[in-house]
Design an enzyme around this catalytic site. Structure first.
Site, PDB file in Angstrom:
ATOM      1  N   LYS A 217      39.619  34.622  37.971  1.00  0.00           N
ATOM      2  CA  LYS A 217      40.655  35.156  37.081  1.00  0.00           C
ATOM      3  C   LYS A 217      42.015  34.472  37.292  1.00  0.00           C
ATOM      4  O   LYS A 217      42.270  33.861  38.324  1.00  0.00           O
ATOM      5  CB  LYS A 217      40.743  36.672  37.228  1.00  0.00           C
ATOM      6  CG  LYS A 217      39.541  37.326  36.528  1.00  0.00           C
ATOM      7  CD  LYS A 217      39.667  38.800  36.368  1.00  0.00           C
ATOM      8  CE  LYS A 217      38.449  39.293  35.560  1.00  0.00           C
ATOM      9  NZ  LYS A 217      38.307  40.732  35.616  1.00  0.00           N
ATOM     10  N   ARG A 261      31.558  41.471  40.896  1.00  0.00           N
ATOM     11  CA  ARG A 261      31.092  40.795  39.674  1.00  0.00           C
ATOM     12  C   ARG A 261      31.584  39.348  39.731  1.00  0.00           C
ATOM     13  O   ARG A 261      32.790  39.107  39.722  1.00  0.00           O
ATOM     14  CB  ARG A 261      31.670  41.516  38.452  1.00  0.00           C
ATOM     15  CG  ARG A 261      31.261  40.923  37.116  1.00  0.00           C
ATOM     16  CD  ARG A 261      31.938  41.696  35.988  1.00  0.00           C
ATOM     17  NE  ARG A 261      31.557  41.194  34.682  1.00  0.00           N
ATOM     18  CZ  ARG A 261      32.118  40.124  34.117  1.00  0.00           C
ATOM     19  NH1 ARG A 261      33.073  39.469  34.727  1.00  0.00           N
ATOM     20  NH2 ARG A 261      31.712  39.739  32.920  1.00  0.00           N
TER      21      ARG A 261
HETATM   22  N1  PMM Z   1      36.022  41.228  33.716  1.00  0.00           N
HETATM   23  C1  PMM Z   1      35.605  40.548  32.632  1.00  0.00           C
HETATM   24  C2  PMM Z   1      34.533  41.029  31.851  1.00  0.00           C
HETATM   25  N2  PMM Z   1      33.883  42.156  32.187  1.00  0.00           N
HETATM   26  N3  PMM Z   1      33.596  43.994  33.636  1.00  0.00           N
HETATM   27  C3  PMM Z   1      34.000  44.681  34.701  1.00  0.00           C
HETATM   28  N4  PMM Z   1      33.373  45.821  35.036  1.00  0.00           N
HETATM   29  N5  PMM Z   1      35.038  44.282  35.488  1.00  0.00           N
HETATM   30  C4  PMM Z   1      35.745  43.144  35.219  1.00  0.00           C
HETATM   31  O1  PMM Z   1      36.703  42.832  35.953  1.00  0.00           O
HETATM   32  C5  PMM Z   1      35.367  42.379  34.070  1.00  0.00           C
HETATM   33  C6  PMM Z   1      34.267  42.845  33.289  1.00  0.00           C
HETATM   34  C7  PMM Z   1      36.306  39.284  32.238  1.00  0.00           C
HETATM   35  O2  PMM Z   1      35.874  38.199  32.996  1.00  0.00           O
HETATM   36  P1  PMM Z   1      34.828  37.062  32.490  1.00  0.00           P
HETATM   37  O3  PMM Z   1      35.427  36.421  31.267  1.00  0.00           O
HETATM   38  O4  PMM Z   1      34.702  36.137  33.642  1.00  0.00           O
HETATM   39  O5  PMM Z   1      33.528  37.721  32.152  1.00  0.00           O
END
Ligand code: PMM
Length: 293
Positions: A217, A261
């Site tokens: 991020k 995640r």
């Molecule tokens: N961040 C992203 C997408 N989904 N879900 C949860 N539970 N927590 C998060 O911090 C989160 C998420 C965005 O990141 P990406 O673009 O790398 O998927």
């Protein structure tokens, strides 16, 4: 699935989107996304998180039909291969189709605010529900990155998640099926993310397992900015994310983390193993007080 475990589980990200900030466009067709998920599974992922909507700052939303077309066949393919799958969606209709295709977890970055019907859908399936802290859709979420009340971001996120828990419970989701997430990067300035990470204990004492998504991020890119102030590019933030996973898995935030995640599953699993081994030795001591030469 159980939401209790000693070491963090590792959730691998499978973004079936043309525009996610971390891996946008790389896995935006069914075959490539399934192949990617299978690689993450072989690397040891405990859960695969399949999403069809990019939530990067400024992103516009796909049509519901597009989102369904992206995620449902990928989920079906990964479930058939034996994966535990979560669906990363804010839409009840998508959650319902994903659960029917074999997903076990609904990962809703809006915590039920974008489409409240998603809570009843999750309850009806007896699925696990991840409620992330969220204030607005990505095209305007950074307008909401203000936390001026007493206790700042930590107490605001805690109170807003507690409100979500009440709504989730009243929709019929069992308490042991709820997981909370601080929502790093969602309506947050970089320092808000760091404060939340340092005070995860305040969120943990709401009584639910925690999921943390820090991987790649922008706040990590900002921390690693060069002398010209430009954030470190997305693909060069992995080591910082690994450092964070190690700290979280070692308990540095004063609270256990149920799941991280991440994109690079194998590397983060290694970090979790290091932390687990470290923890197992802490307090064990040599017993005789002697120092080895
Ligand atoms: N961040 C992203 C997408 N989904 N879900 C949860 N539970 N927590 C998060 O911090 C989160 C998420 C965005 O990141 P990406 O673009 O790398 O998927």
């Amino acid at each position: 699935m159980s939401t209790t475990s000693a070491a963090p589980l590792v959730m691998g990200v499978v973004n079936v989107t043309p525009d996610s900030f971390s891996d946008g466009g790389r896995y935006d067709d069914t075959d490539r996304a399934v192949a990617h998920g299978l690689r993450l599974l072989a690397d040891g992922a405990d859960i695969l998180d399949v999403g069809g909507e990019s939530t990067r700052p400024g992103a516009t939303r796909p049509l519901v039909g597009e989102e369904l077309d992206r995620v449902v066949p990928v989920i079906a393919g990964l479930v058939a291969a034996g994966a535990r799958v979560s669906v990363d969606t804010m839409r009840a209709e998508v959650a319902e189709a994903a659960l029917a295709a074999g997903a076990e977890i609904v990962n809703d970055v809006s915590g039920g605010l974008a489409d409240p019907e998603i809570l009843a859908v999750t309850a009806a399936a007896g699925a696990t529900y991840v409620a992330m802290h969220w204030r607005a859709h990505s095209d305007r979420m950074q307008d909401f990155a203000r936390y001026d009340g007493p206790g700042g971001v930590v107490e605001a996120v805690r109170a807003e998640l507690a409100d979500r828990v009440a709504a989730i419970r009243s929709a019929g989701v069992a308490a042991e099926r709820i997981v909370l997430d601080p929502g790093l990067g969602f309506a947050k300035q970089p320092e808000h993310n760091w404060e939340l990470l340092r005070r995860l204990d305040r969120l943990a004492d709401l009584g639910f397992p925690l999921l943390v998504g820090a991987s790649r991020k922008t706040f990590l890119g900002r921390l690693l900015a060069g002398p010209d102030g430009a954030p470190r590019p997305t693909g060069e933030r992995e080591a910082a994310g690994l450092a964070l996973t190690t700290l979280l898995a070692a308990g540095a935030a004063g609270a256990p983390v149920w799941c991280v995640r991440v994109h690079a599953v194998r590397d983060h699993l290694d970090a979790v193993r290091v932390a687990r081994h470290w923890r197992a030795g802490v307090g064990a001591g040599s017993g005789d007080g002697k120092v080895e030469p």
